[in-house]
Design a protein around this motif. Structure first.
Motif, PDB file in Angstrom:
ATOM      1  N   LYS A 110     -12.698  72.514  10.125  1.00 10.89           N
ATOM      2  CA  LYS A 110     -13.718  72.475  11.176  1.00 10.89           C
ATOM      3  C   LYS A 110     -13.072  72.067  12.491  1.00 10.89           C
ATOM      4  N   ASP A 111     -12.161  71.094  12.370  1.00 10.67           N
ATOM      5  CA  ASP A 111     -11.415  70.623  13.517  1.00 10.67           C
ATOM      6  C   ASP A 111     -10.672  71.776  14.174  1.00 10.67           C
ATOM      7  N   GLN A 112     -10.106  72.644  13.311  1.00 11.94           N
ATOM      8  CA  GLN A 112      -9.360  73.781  13.834  1.00 11.94           C
ATOM      9  C   GLN A 112     -10.262  74.744  14.584  1.00 11.94           C
ATOM     10  N   SER A 113     -11.476  74.968  14.028  1.00 11.30           N
ATOM     11  CA  SER A 113     -12.327  75.931  14.721  1.00 11.30           C
ATOM     12  C   SER A 113     -12.864  75.319  16.004  1.00 11.30           C
ATOM     13  N   ARG A 114     -13.016  73.977  16.010  1.00 11.05           N
ATOM     14  CA  ARG A 114     -13.405  73.340  17.262  1.00 11.05           C
ATOM     15  C   ARG A 114     -12.297  73.529  18.303  1.00 11.05           C
ATOM     16  N   ARG A 115     -11.038  73.420  17.813  1.00 15.39           N
ATOM     17  CA  ARG A 115      -9.909  73.601  18.727  1.00 15.39           C
ATOM     18  C   ARG A 115      -9.849  75.017  19.265  1.00 15.39           C
ATOM     19  N   LEU A 116     -10.187  75.975  18.392  1.00 14.79           N
ATOM     20  CA  LEU A 116     -10.213  77.366  18.828  1.00 14.79           C
ATOM     21  C   LEU A 116     -11.222  77.545  19.948  1.00 14.79           C
ATOM     22  N   ASN A 117     -12.375  76.894  19.759  1.00 14.18           N
ATOM     23  CA  ASN A 117     -13.410  76.913  20.779  1.00 14.18           C
ATOM     24  C   ASN A 117     -12.888  76.373  22.098  1.00 14.18           C
ATOM     25  N   ALA A 118     -12.217  75.201  21.987  1.00 13.95           N
ATOM     26  CA  ALA A 118     -11.678  74.562  23.174  1.00 13.95           C
ATOM     27  C   ALA A 118     -10.636  75.456  23.832  1.00 13.95           C
ATOM     28  N   ALA A 119      -9.849  76.165  23.010  1.00 14.24           N
ATOM     29  CA  ALA A 119      -8.826  77.046  23.568  1.00 14.24           C
ATOM     30  C   ALA A 119      -9.482  78.144  24.401  1.00 14.24           C
ATOM     31  N   GLY A 120     -10.597  78.678  23.904  1.00 17.39           N
ATOM     32  CA  GLY A 120     -11.324  79.698  24.658  1.00 17.39           C
ATOM     33  C   GLY A 120     -11.807  79.152  25.986  1.00 17.39           C
ATOM     34  N   GLU A 121     -12.333  77.926  25.931  1.00 15.92           N
ATOM     35  CA  GLU A 121     -12.805  77.294  27.166  1.00 15.92           C
ATOM     36  C   GLU A 121     -11.674  77.082  28.158  1.00 15.92           C
ATOM     37  N   LEU A 122     -10.519  76.648  27.624  1.00 13.27           N
ATOM     38  CA  LEU A 122      -9.383  76.384  28.511  1.00 13.27           C
ATOM     39  C   LEU A 122      -8.893  77.678  29.158  1.00 13.27           C
ATOM     40  N   ARG A 123      -8.876  78.747  28.362  1.00 18.78           N
ATOM     41  CA  ARG A 123      -8.451  80.039  28.910  1.00 18.78           C
ATOM     42  C   ARG A 123      -9.363  80.441  30.064  1.00 18.78           C
ATOM     43  N   ARG A 124     -10.673  80.262  29.841  1.00 16.35           N
ATOM     44  CA  ARG A 124     -11.613  80.623  30.907  1.00 16.35           C
ATOM     45  C   ARG A 124     -11.444  79.718  32.127  1.00 16.35           C
ATOM     46  N   ALA A 125     -11.083  78.451  31.859  1.00 21.58           N
ATOM     47  CA  ALA A 125     -10.871  77.525  32.986  1.00 21.58           C
ATOM     48  C   ALA A 125      -9.677  77.956  33.830  1.00 21.58           C
ATOM     49  N   ILE A 126      -8.614  78.407  33.149  1.00 15.53           N
ATOM     50  CA  ILE A 126      -7.417  78.839  33.887  1.00 15.53           C
ATOM     51  C   ILE A 126      -7.741  80.080  34.707  1.00 15.53           C
ATOM     52  N   GLU A 127      -8.457  81.024  34.055  1.00 19.37           N
ATOM     53  CA  GLU A 127      -8.769  82.278  34.745  1.00 19.37           C
ATOM     54  C   GLU A 127      -9.822  82.076  35.826  1.00 19.37           C
ATOM     55  N   GLY A 128     -10.760  81.169  35.550  1.00 18.70           N
ATOM     56  CA  GLY A 128     -11.909  81.027  36.445  1.00 18.70           C
ATOM     57  C   GLY A 128     -11.741  79.982  37.523  1.00 18.70           C
ATOM     58  N   GLY A 129     -10.547  79.408  37.647  1.00 19.64           N
ATOM     59  CA  GLY A 129     -10.317  78.465  38.733  1.00 19.64           C
ATOM     60  C   GLY A 129     -10.926  77.096  38.508  1.00 19.64           C
ATOM     61  N   ASP A 130     -11.036  76.656  37.242  1.00 17.57           N
ATOM     62  CA  ASP A 130     -11.557  75.312  36.988  1.00 17.57           C
ATOM     63  C   ASP A 130     -10.460  74.272  36.801  1.00 17.57           C
ATOM     64  N   LEU A 131      -9.229  74.622  37.168  1.00 14.26           N
ATOM     65  CA  LEU A 131      -8.163  73.620  37.158  1.00 14.26           C
ATOM     66  C   LEU A 131      -8.000  73.074  38.574  1.00 14.26           C
ATOM     67  N   LEU A 132      -7.557  71.822  38.644  1.00 19.04           N
ATOM     68  CA  LEU A 132      -7.293  71.201  39.950  1.00 19.04           C
ATOM     69  C   LEU A 132      -5.865  70.693  39.948  1.00 19.04           C
ATOM     70  N   LEU A 133      -5.221  70.732  41.111  1.00 18.27           N
ATOM     71  CA  LEU A 133      -3.891  70.142  41.203  1.00 18.27           C
ATOM     72  C   LEU A 133      -3.974  68.840  41.993  1.00 18.27           C
ATOM     73  N   TYR A 134      -3.635  67.740  41.311  1.00 15.32           N
ATOM     74  CA  TYR A 134      -3.550  66.446  41.983  1.00 15.32           C
ATOM     75  C   TYR A 134      -2.097  66.228  42.406  1.00 15.32           C
ATOM     76  N   LEU A 135      -1.920  65.444  43.449  1.00 16.36           N
ATOM     77  CA  LEU A 135      -0.567  65.196  43.946  1.00 16.36           C
ATOM     78  C   LEU A 135      -0.307  63.692  43.988  1.00 16.36           C
ATOM     79  N   GLN A 136       0.906  63.315  43.631  1.00 10.88           N
ATOM     80  CA  GLN A 136       1.295  61.905  43.738  1.00 10.88           C
ATOM     81  C   GLN A 136       2.638  61.833  44.474  1.00 10.88           C
ATOM     82  N   PRO A 137       2.687  61.040  45.563  1.00 12.95           N
ATOM     83  CA  PRO A 137       3.916  61.010  46.369  1.00 12.95           C
ATOM     84  C   PRO A 137       5.067  60.277  45.689  1.00 12.95           C
ATOM     85  N   LYS A 138       6.285  60.668  46.086  1.00 13.86           N
ATOM     86  CA  LYS A 138       7.512  59.970  45.703  1.00 13.86           C
ATOM     87  C   LYS A 138       8.145  59.483  46.998  1.00 13.86           C
ATOM     88  N   VAL A 139       8.556  58.226  47.016  1.00 17.39           N
ATOM     89  CA  VAL A 139       9.012  57.623  48.258  1.00 17.39           C
ATOM     90  C   VAL A 139      10.471  57.189  48.146  1.00 17.39           C
TER      91      VAL A 139
END
Ligand code: C2E
Ligand code: CA
Ligand code: CA
Length: 374
Positions: A110-139
């Motif tokens: 069941k855990d695996q099929s939940r992961r499959l579900n999550a993988a589908g969601e993540l794919r759509r997030a990558i394609e659909g622009g639901d990722l954000l890039l945060y930045l952290q400075p180095k000094v």
């Protein structure tokens, strides 16, 4: 001949009425009538014992091991299709855990099929622009100048809010989504730098690579193309690779790192101190920066051993002609101690937490006006 003799040993371990069959390649199946979980596990153990003795093929003693997946009829499936599928999934789990056998577990599945579900969601997030890039400075620790930033990805999830990378990078790595994800991060970094260059404030942005990315034969070509498309000046894209990724297959990684270096990309070894570096390789790695893992930095003010590790890492890296970056600099005490040890660059909450990329220009202006860290 090996397969034939292997099959014979299986027949000895599982005599009739059990049926032994070769499925394909090096995959065998045993049908064990009138038995349950304990008999199946007993058989798996018996097979393991029967394989201890090497196979003598053409005067060479070959050591052979087997991984076994177990599924029960009818509990785990009423059709051959379901049973084979569940045997496969048990087999994969056994391999992943490094055990010789595993009995199918519907909860895990069941855990695996939940992961499959999550993988589908993540794919759509990558394609659909639901990722954000945060930045952290180095000094730069001597001059206080902002030397560059690290790009850290976040997933903006409709229901779960902002998801940190530790919760989905592993999933991306297991499902192959790490490739499109990394391309998104790189392209976003290059696009940012194009905009910054227009405002006269371009800065190197470092992107994290996974082991899977190094294995991507098209990686170098893809990066080259992206840099051409966005007109990225040399040195504005940097890459970070963890020590354990490099050392997992050092010769292979060395090759890829050399190719990336030839593209004019500055490289950093990430999380240094948590893997097992051979000093020979360290000297051969074409990298400019070694990032000391934050666990040592965090502990160094309280723990003499961590302090010793940080100090000797800085000395070693300097002797090899490279620069050190300390991660996880959270307090003034960390900063002072690292400065005294001659560390080159610092990154951490004491300077700034990772922030949304659009907030970074304001932060930078304020930091420069303030003229100091802390
Ligand atoms: P990392 O590359 O070691 O990144 C540093 C992590 O430490 C970041 O966590 C950052 O927010 C956190 N950090 C920075 N300064 C401090 C500090 O002073 N104190 C403490 N306690 N933590 C600090 P984050 O953003 O959650 O990222 C976690 C990991 O996820 C990263 O570790 C990296 O391995 C991975 N990751 C993030 N973005 C990407 C990506 O685009 N691609 C890949 N492959 N991995 C990524
Ligand atoms: Ca990193
Ligand atoms: Ca790190």
């Amino acid at each position: 001949q090996l397969l034939r003799e292997f099959g014979q040993r299986l027949c000895v371990a599982a005599p009739a009425p059990a049926v032994v069959a070769r499925l394909r390649g090096d995959e065998f199946a045993i049908l064990l009538p009138n038995s349950g979980a304990s008999e199946a596990i007993e058989l798996a153990k018996r097979i393991e014992i029967m394989l201890v003795q090497p196979f003598a093929i053409a005067d060479i003693a070959l050591d052979v091991s087997a991984t076994i997946g177990l599924a029960l009829f009818p509990e785990h499936g009423e059709t051959p299709h379901d049973l084979f599928r569940h045997v496969d999934s048990a087999l994969n789990l056994a391999k992943k855990r490094g055990s010789s056998y595993y009995l199918f577990d519907p909860v895990q599945s069941k855990d695996q099929s939940r992961r499959l579900n999550a993988a589908g969601e993540l794919r759509r997030a990558i394609e659909g622009g639901d990722l954000l890039l945060y930045l952290q400075p180095k000094v730069n620790m001597r001059t206080g100048a902002v030397q560059g930033v690290e790009g850290l990805v976040r997933w903006k999830h409709a229901e779960r809010g902002l998801i940190p990378p530790v919760e989905f990078i592993g999933l991306a790595e297991h499902t192959g989504l790490i490739r499109p994800l990394t391309e998104w991060v790189i392209e976003t970094a290059l696009r940012l730098n194009q905009a910054w260059a227009g405002q006269g404030c371009a800065l190197p942005i470092a992107v994290n690579l996974s082991a899977r990315n190094l294995r991507d034969e098209k990686l170098v070509e893809k990066i080259r193309n992206l840099k051409t498309i966005w007109g990225t000046a040399a040195g504005l894209l940097e890459l970070e690779i963890t020590e354990s990724t490099v050392m997992d297959d050092a010769e292979y990684a060395l090759n890829v790192l050399r190719c990336l270096r030839e593209e004019g990309i500055p490289l950093a070894i990430d999380d240094f101190g948590t893997g097992y570096s051979s000093l020979t390789y360290l000297q051969r790695l074409p990298v400019e920066y070694i990032k000391i893992d934050q666990s040592f930095v965090r502990d160094m003010t309280a723990n003499k051993a961590s302090l010793a590790i940080v100090r000797s890492t800085i000395d070693l890296v300097h002797d090899l002609g490279r620069k050190t970056v300390a991660e996880g600099v959270e307090t003034q005490a960390h900063w002072d101690q690292l400065a005294a040890l001659g560390c080159d660059i610092a990154q951490g909450y004491w300077i700034a937490r990772p922030m949304p990329s659009e907030r970074f220009p304001d932060w930078l202006a304020q930091y420069r006006a303030r003229g100091s860290v802390g």
